[in-house]
Motif scaffolding. Structure first.
Motif, PDB file in Angstrom:
ATOM      1  N   THR A   1       0.820  -1.210   0.000  1.00  0.00           N
ATOM      2  CA  THR A   1       0.000   0.000   0.000  1.00  0.00           C
ATOM      3  C   THR A   1       0.860   1.268   0.000  1.00  0.00           C
ATOM      4  OG1 THR A   1      -1.759  -1.163   1.147  1.00  0.00           O
ATOM      5  CG2 THR A   1      -1.806   1.219   1.307  1.00  0.00           C
TER       6      THR A   1
ATOM      7  N   PHE B   1       0.989  -7.561  -6.289  1.00  0.00           N
ATOM      8  CA  PHE B   1       0.453  -6.207  -6.077  1.00  0.00           C
ATOM      9  C   PHE B   1      -0.722  -6.286  -5.122  1.00  0.00           C
ATOM     10  CE2 PHE B   1       1.886  -2.839  -9.023  1.00  0.00           C
ATOM     11  CZ  PHE B   1       1.379  -1.745  -8.366  1.00  0.00           C
ATOM     12  N   THR B   2      -1.030  -5.152  -4.499  1.00  0.00           N
ATOM     13  CA  THR B   2      -2.326  -5.070  -3.834  1.00  0.00           C
ATOM     14  C   THR B   2      -3.402  -5.212  -4.910  1.00  0.00           C
ATOM     15  OG1 THR B   2      -2.488  -2.673  -4.091  1.00  0.00           O
ATOM     16  CG2 THR B   2      -1.459  -3.481  -2.055  1.00  0.00           C
ATOM     17  N   ALA B   3      -4.550  -5.683  -4.544  1.00  0.00           N
ATOM     18  CA  ALA B   3      -5.632  -5.904  -5.518  1.00  0.00           C
ATOM     19  C   ALA B   3      -6.937  -5.569  -4.807  1.00  0.00           C
ATOM     20  CB  ALA B   3      -5.658  -7.372  -5.920  1.00  0.00           C
ATOM     21  N   CYS B   4      -7.799  -5.033  -5.430  1.00  0.00           N
ATOM     22  CA  CYS B   4      -8.053  -4.609  -6.785  1.00  0.00           C
ATOM     23  C   CYS B   4      -7.614  -3.133  -6.909  1.00  0.00           C
ATOM     24  CB  CYS B   4      -9.531  -4.816  -6.957  1.00  0.00           C
ATOM     25  SG  CYS B   4     -10.386  -4.348  -8.381  1.00  0.00           S
TER      26      CYS B   4
ATOM     27  N   TRP C   1      -6.835  -0.315  -3.840  1.00  0.00           N
ATOM     28  CA  TRP C   1      -7.758  -1.341  -3.342  1.00  0.00           C
ATOM     29  C   TRP C   1      -8.736  -0.779  -2.319  1.00  0.00           C
ATOM     30  CZ3 TRP C   1      -7.611  -2.588   1.887  1.00  0.00           C
ATOM     31  CH2 TRP C   1      -6.487  -2.153   2.587  1.00  0.00           C
TER      32      TRP C   1
ATOM     33  N   LYS D   1     -11.444 -10.528  -8.218  1.00  0.00           N
ATOM     34  CA  LYS D   1     -11.892  -9.132  -8.182  1.00  0.00           C
ATOM     35  C   LYS D   1     -12.763  -8.734  -9.364  1.00  0.00           C
ATOM     36  CE  LYS D   1      -8.961  -9.006  -4.780  1.00  0.00           C
ATOM     37  NZ  LYS D   1      -9.318  -8.934  -3.385  1.00  0.00           N
TER      38      LYS D   1
ATOM     39  N   VAL E   1      -1.327 -11.537  -6.715  1.00  0.00           N
ATOM     40  CA  VAL E   1      -1.839 -10.657  -5.655  1.00  0.00           C
ATOM     41  C   VAL E   1      -0.972 -10.825  -4.409  1.00  0.00           C
ATOM     42  CG1 VAL E   1      -3.848 -10.111  -4.235  1.00  0.00           C
ATOM     43  CG2 VAL E   1      -4.149 -10.815  -6.598  1.00  0.00           C
ATOM     44  N   ASP E   2      -0.768  -9.737  -3.680  1.00  0.00           N
ATOM     45  CA  ASP E   2       0.162  -9.761  -2.538  1.00  0.00           C
ATOM     46  C   ASP E   2      -0.184 -10.832  -1.504  1.00  0.00           C
ATOM     47  OD1 ASP E   2      -2.123  -8.415  -1.686  1.00  0.00           O
ATOM     48  OD2 ASP E   2      -1.058  -6.695  -0.860  1.00  0.00           O
TER      49      ASP E   2
ATOM     50  N   HIS F   1      -2.262 -13.750  -2.043  1.00  0.00           N
ATOM     51  CA  HIS F   1      -2.291 -15.099  -2.622  1.00  0.00           C
ATOM     52  C   HIS F   1      -0.885 -15.616  -2.903  1.00  0.00           C
ATOM     53  CE1 HIS F   1      -5.972 -12.955  -3.224  1.00  0.00           C
ATOM     54  NE2 HIS F   1      -6.625 -14.047  -3.586  1.00  0.00           N
TER      55      HIS F   1
ATOM     56  N   GLY G   1      -0.908  -6.911   7.553  1.00  0.00           N
ATOM     57  CA  GLY G   1      -0.191  -5.637   7.394  1.00  0.00           C
ATOM     58  C   GLY G   1      -1.198  -4.524   7.557  1.00  0.00           C
ATOM     59  N   THR G   2      -1.224  -3.609   6.584  1.00  0.00           N
ATOM     60  CA  THR G   2      -2.206  -2.533   6.588  1.00  0.00           C
ATOM     61  C   THR G   2      -3.601  -3.140   6.769  1.00  0.00           C
ATOM     62  OG1 THR G   2      -0.788  -1.411   4.991  1.00  0.00           O
ATOM     63  CG2 THR G   2      -3.030  -0.581   5.225  1.00  0.00           C
ATOM     64  N   SER G   3      -3.848  -4.181   5.978  1.00  0.00           N
ATOM     65  CA  SER G   3      -5.081  -4.962   6.111  1.00  0.00           C
ATOM     66  C   SER G   3      -4.658  -6.398   6.378  1.00  0.00           C
ATOM     67  CB  SER G   3      -5.869  -4.896   4.803  1.00  0.00           C
ATOM     68  OG  SER G   3      -5.147  -5.546   3.776  1.00  0.00           O
TER      69      SER G   3
ATOM     70  N   CYS H   1      -5.413 -10.323   4.826  1.00  0.00           N
ATOM     71  CA  CYS H   1      -6.115 -11.219   3.914  1.00  0.00           C
ATOM     72  C   CYS H   1      -5.947 -12.623   4.461  1.00  0.00           C
ATOM     73  CB  CYS H   1      -5.507 -11.150   2.523  1.00  0.00           C
ATOM     74  SG  CYS H   1      -5.778  -9.568   1.759  1.00  0.00           S
TER      75      CYS H   1
ATOM     76  N   GLU I   1     -10.708 -16.767  -0.188  1.00  0.00           N
ATOM     77  CA  GLU I   1     -10.150 -15.532   0.373  1.00  0.00           C
ATOM     78  C   GLU I   1     -11.194 -14.841   1.237  1.00  0.00           C
ATOM     79  OE1 GLU I   1      -8.986 -12.483  -2.462  1.00  0.00           O
ATOM     80  OE2 GLU I   1      -8.482 -11.082  -0.859  1.00  0.00           O
TER      81      GLU I   1
ATOM     82  N   ARG J   1     -14.806  -6.002   5.726  1.00  0.00           N
ATOM     83  CA  ARG J   1     -14.737  -6.752   4.469  1.00  0.00           C
ATOM     84  C   ARG J   1     -15.382  -8.129   4.655  1.00  0.00           C
ATOM     85  NH1 ARG J   1      -9.042  -7.622   1.427  1.00  0.00           N
ATOM     86  NH2 ARG J   1      -9.061  -5.382   1.031  1.00  0.00           N
TER      87      ARG J   1
HETATM   88  O1  LIG Z   1      -7.487  -6.994  -1.544  1.00  0.00           O
HETATM   89  C1  LIG Z   1      -6.345  -7.295  -1.405  1.00  0.00           C
HETATM   90  C2  LIG Z   1      -5.938  -8.691  -1.586  1.00  0.00           C
HETATM   91  O2  LIG Z   1      -6.992  -9.432  -2.112  1.00  0.00           O
HETATM   92  C3  LIG Z   1      -5.325  -6.236  -1.102  1.00  0.00           C
HETATM   93  O3  LIG Z   1      -4.204  -6.509  -1.871  1.00  0.00           O
HETATM   94  C4  LIG Z   1      -4.958  -6.093   0.318  1.00  0.00           C
HETATM   95  O4  LIG Z   1      -6.019  -6.008   1.172  1.00  0.00           O
HETATM   96  C5  LIG Z   1      -3.977  -4.951   0.529  1.00  0.00           C
HETATM   97  O5  LIG Z   1      -2.998  -5.491   1.281  1.00  0.00           O
HETATM   98  P1  LIG Z   1      -1.918  -4.785   2.233  1.00  0.00           P
HETATM   99  O6  LIG Z   1      -2.476  -4.893   3.606  1.00  0.00           O
HETATM  100  O7  LIG Z   1      -0.712  -5.654   2.052  1.00  0.00           O
HETATM  101  O8  LIG Z   1      -1.697  -3.393   1.784  1.00  0.00           O
END
Ligand SMILES: O=C(CO)[C@H](O)[C@H](O)COP(=O)(O)O
Ligand SMILES: Nc1ncnc2c1ncn2[C@@H]1O[C@H](COP(=O)(O)OP(=O)(O)O)[C@@H](O)[C@H]1O
Length: 555
Positions: A12, A91-94, A123, A205, A270-271, A273, A292-294, A296, A326, A387
């Motif tokens: 992010t 990458f972060t997704a979406c 995302w 996504k 995706v970061d 998966h 991390g920030t979020s 998964c 997921e 989410r």
């Molecule tokens: O939707 C996602 C995965 O499906 C994003 O990539 C994720 O939530 C962002 O991740 P991070 O916490 O590493 O920034």
């Protein structure tokens, strides 16, 4: 002579590259580049203000990650560019952007530099919730079968909500874009000169299915007649499976990075998966939380099972031969970052500095002296919506039980606990709906940095927690896919399972649940669930009312 691959993890706030030995996944060098534009959630570089719930990024930052981190890992490792056999990215997704047919982002063009809808929608851009609602209602009304694969509800983070927002608000941007593309695929396009689409982001996504393709055009027309041909006009339908080779590195990028032209580049991933093989998970029943920030939550299963409230499941979406499930929490570390930015008194910051500690580490040191339940606090972890399992970005945060004696470290701990309760809710939801969870693994910045949090998680979810052996689990995962894209003839691997076995890593440490703490946490979790259902399932819609009033103020 050893062979190496480079994995680049686009998070992010920064991109992180690792150069790893293909033989055993040993990390030889790493480098991080922080995005200069970070997350644009208040204004564009021009100063133009953004609306509520916007979150944009600048694609130049992604290119700069390549130009800074690849030369740095080459320099630091001393590796010969000829021995770098593959590159993988995640990458972060979406995280999606509108581009011209040669790949130029619309926001690079002078006429669109002041147009928010021309930028990358990150995302966590949540400003298309009204579109997500209509996507869900219309799918339900038409009895679209694919809806069940996405837990019965898709989120405003997903692709079609975002592209529809562009069409609705800035039809000229929609008309001018030739492609709407995941940043994961766009960066691979920049590396190889070839436009590819990966099955992971398309599946999770963008509602794509390996056998059934995208939803029918009649469905898109029912949303908005202008969207009838959105797939053919803006997305492209050739989707490549994970582990494929997208192409070879272009001479221009090779020159800018120091790599050799033609080096194999894996299709985007995706970061979250991508991290599964990095912790050696090759089979069903093991949840991996990338924290991390979020957060998964990734889970493999041999069975196809509709699970309400998850982000989705995709056949072969994580590893071939499995249904990849997921779920997620759109705000985890973001809670703690928000808290230290907004709620910690100067005296704490000064004391942390005196002790040479990061402020979060200092708060953890204080909060770690307490027992479960000692603060009398309980929070709902919805600072950035929910989410899973409620799929509702209009929910907001809440903390209960504060008194004049409440301390910052107690509030910090309550936020940590709330995120762990959120994870337990997700695990129980899988189990209740026929997808077994036998083991729990964690990776990401939080798993790496915070034994305090990992112990609280083990106590709350009542399962031992194993930790990724790499500080950069996602980047290692990307490097593993880079080795598969290279193939054994070039010194890589022909199967992701073999690559995971050789290159994946786990730490020796396992966090075990502490029986005394788990008992108290069971009581708190029961209260959390009561509040979760009350505020989250319509018992009391006060959070939405407050948000609506706030929006009215912002015009
Ligand atoms: O939707 C996602 C995965 O499906 C994003 O990539 C994720 O939530 C962002 O991740 P991070 O916490 O590493 O920034
Ligand atoms: N010492 C720490 N303990 C726990 N969390 C931390 C600590 N330091 C930073 N964080 C959190 O880590 C999150 C970033 O996680 P990271 O995995 O590095 O990045 P990303 O999610 O962007 O890939 C931030 O939200 C921050 O609050």
């Amino acid at each position: 002579m050893g062979k190496y691959t480079i994995g680049i993890d686009y998070g992010t706030l920064s991109g992180r590259a690792v150069l790893v030995d293909v033989a055993d996944g040993r990390e030889v060098a790493s480098s991080e580049f922080k995005y200069p534009h970070a997350v644009m959630d208040e204004a564009l570089p021009s100063g133009r203000k953004l609306g509520v719930d916007w979150a944009l990024q600048h694609p130049q930052d992604y290119l700069d990650v390549l130009y800074h981190t690849i030369p740095e890992v080459l320099r630091e490792s001393g590796a010969d560019a000829e021995d770098i056999v593959g590159v993988g990215i995640d990458f972060t997704a979406c995280t999606v952007l509108p581009v011209k047919k040669d790949g130029t982002p619309l926001c690079f063009l002078p006429e669109y530099q002041d147009e928010p809808n021309a930028y990358v929608k990150l995302w966590k851009h949540h400003a298309a919730q009204n579109k997500a609602n209509r996507i869900n209602e219309t799918a339900e009304k038409r009895g679209e079968k694919w809806l069940a694969r996405y837990g019965g509800k898709i989120s405003s983070e997903w692709l079609f909500a975002k592209i529809w927002q562009i069409l609705d608000e800035s039809p000229e941007v929609y008309a001018a874009m030739d492609r709407f593309i995941e940043a994961a695929d766009w960066i691979v396009w920049q590396l190889t000169g070839v436009e590819t689409r990966n099955s992971c982001t398309a599946g999770y996504k963008a509602l794509w299915h390996k056998r059934g393709g995208y939803p029918p055009r009649e469905y898109f027309a029912a949303l908005d007649p202008r969207l009838e041909h959105v797939v053919q006009e803006k997305l492209g339908t050739e989707i490549l499976p994970l582990g494929s080779r997208a192409g070879g590195l272009t001479p221009e990028i090779a020159e800018k990075t120091g790599l050799v032209p033609g080096t194999a580049v894996a299709v985007g991933n995706v970061d979250a998966h991508v991290c599964v093989p990095a912790v050696k998970i090759c089979g069903a029943g093991k949840v991996l939380a990338i924290m991390g920030t979020s957060t998964c939550h990734m889970l493999l299963s041999e069975q196809e099972q509709a699970v309400p409230g998850i982000c989705g499941y995709v056949e072969d979406g994580i590893l071939p031969g499995f249904y990849g499930y997921e779920a997620g929490q759109s705000c985890v570390g973001d809670h703690f970052a928000w808290f230290v930015k907004n709620c910690v008194p100067e005296s704490y910051v000064e004391q942390a500095q005196k002790e040479g500690l990061d402020i979060q580490v200092y708060l953890q040191k204080l909060a770690g002296k307490q027992k479960a339940g000692e603060s009398g606090l309980l929070a709902l972890d919805w600072w950035n919506g929910n989410r899973s399992v409620l799929v509702d970005v209009d929910l907001t945060g809440m903390m209960l039980g504060m008194t004049l004696q409440t301390k910052p470290e107690e509030m910090y701990r309550a936020l940590v606990e709330a995120t762990a309760f959120g994870t337990r809710t997700i695990i129980e939801n899988f189990e209740k709906n026929g997808v077994p969870v036998d083991e729990f693994y964690a990776a990401g910045g939080i798993a790496e940095k915070s034994p305090f949090m990992m112990q609280i998680y083990a106590d709350i979810i009542r399962k031992p927690i194993r930790i990724s052996g790499s500080k950069q689990g996602s980047a290692l995962g990307a490097a593993i896919f880079g080795a598969v894209a290279a193939g054994s003839e070039a010194g890589g691997y022909d199967s992701i399972f073999e690559a995971a076995e050789k290159m994946g890593k786990l730490k020796d440490v396992v966090y075990m649940p502490n029986e005394d703490e788990t008992k108290t946490y069971d009581l708190l979790y029961a209260e959390y669930t009561r509040l979760h259902d009350y505020f989250g399932r319509g018992g009391n819609n006060v959070m939405k009312t407050l948000k609506r009033i706030k929006k009215e103020h912002e015009g």
